[in-house]
Design a protein around this motif. Structure first.
Motif, short mmCIF file in Angstrom:
data_model
loop_
_atom_site.label_atom_id
_atom_site.label_comp_id
_atom_site.label_asym_id
_atom_site.label_seq_id
_atom_site.Cartn_x
_atom_site.Cartn_y
_atom_site.Cartn_z
N LYS A 154 -4.85 -6.30 -3.55
CA LYS A 154 -5.20 -7.31 -4.18
C LYS A 154 -5.70 -8.69 -3.74
O LYS A 154 -6.55 -9.38 -3.00
CB LYS A 154 -4.83 -8.47 -5.63
N ALA A 205 9.75 0.74 -6.60
CA ALA A 205 8.88 0.10 -7.44
C ALA A 205 7.86 -1.45 -6.36
O ALA A 205 7.69 -1.74 -6.58
CB ALA A 205 9.55 -0.50 -8.94
N GLN A 206 9.37 -1.72 -5.70
CA GLN A 206 9.59 -2.87 -4.56
C GLN A 206 8.12 -2.88 -3.45
O GLN A 206 7.15 -3.35 -3.25
CB GLN A 206 10.53 -3.31 -3.87
N GLU A 207 8.05 -1.11 -3.53
CA GLU A 207 6.78 -0.28 -2.58
C GLU A 207 5.08 -0.87 -3.56
O GLU A 207 4.78 -0.58 -2.36
CB GLU A 207 6.72 0.35 -1.92
N GLU A 208 5.38 -0.37 -4.05
CA GLU A 208 4.37 -0.26 -5.33
C GLU A 208 4.32 -1.45 -5.05
O GLU A 208 2.89 -1.82 -5.63
CB GLU A 208 4.70 0.15 -6.61
N GLU A 209 4.60 -2.35 -5.41
CA GLU A 209 4.41 -4.09 -5.55
C GLU A 209 3.53 -4.52 -3.93
O GLU A 209 3.04 -5.12 -4.85
CB GLU A 209 5.30 -5.03 -6.44
N LYS A 210 4.00 -4.31 -3.56
CA LYS A 210 3.60 -4.48 -2.39
C LYS A 210 2.17 -4.02 -1.99
O LYS A 210 0.90 -4.79 -1.44
CB LYS A 210 4.80 -3.97 -1.23
N GLU A 211 2.11 -2.98 -2.53
CA GLU A 211 0.92 -2.09 -2.22
C GLU A 211 -0.53 -3.11 -3.21
O GLU A 211 -1.51 -3.52 -2.78
CB GLU A 211 1.07 -1.09 -1.94
N GLU A 212 0.03 -2.92 -3.89
CA GLU A 212 -1.17 -3.77 -5.01
C GLU A 212 -1.52 -5.23 -4.94
O GLU A 212 -2.42 -5.16 -4.88
CB GLU A 212 -0.17 -4.34 -6.68
N ARG A 213 -0.29 -5.91 -4.12
CA ARG A 213 -0.33 -7.46 -4.08
C ARG A 213 -1.36 -7.16 -2.64
O ARG A 213 -2.43 -7.94 -2.71
CB ARG A 213 0.70 -8.14 -3.09
N GLN A 261 14.64 1.32 -7.46
CA GLN A 261 13.77 -0.05 -7.06
C GLN A 261 13.24 -0.38 -5.89
O GLN A 261 11.91 -1.28 -5.31
CB GLN A 261 15.38 -0.76 -7.16
#
Length: 69
Positions: free
Chosen positions: A66, A55-63, A52
C-alpha cells in the motif's frame, strides 16, 4: 491416589529408611502425566506464535504494498 501438589513432601517414608516404593512409582507416573500435559501446551503455544508471526508478516507486506501505491 495421593495429592501430589506438595511434591516430595507427600511421599511416605518406609520403616527401613527411604520412601515407600509404591508412592515413588505413583509420583513418577504423576510427573510423567504432568510432563505430557506441559509438552502439549508448549506445542500449542509454539503453533500460536508461529501463526501470529505469519499474520504479522502478511500485515507488514500489505502495508509495504500500500505504501508503494
Amino acid at each position: 491416589m495421593e495429592n501430589w501438589s506438595n511434591g516430595l513432601e507427600a511421599l511416605r517414608t518406609s520403616v527401613f529408611g527411604g520412601y515407600k516404593k509404591e508412592d515413588v512409582l505413583e509420583y513418577i507416573d504423576f510427573l510423567l502425566s504432568e510432563m505430557e500435559i506441559l509438552k502439549k501446551e508448549k506445542s500449542e503455544l509454539e503453533e500460536q506464535i508461529k501463526q501470529q508471526k505469519g499474520a504479522q508478516e502478511e500485515e507488514k507486506e500489505e502495508r509495504e504494498v500500500k505504501g508503494r501505491e
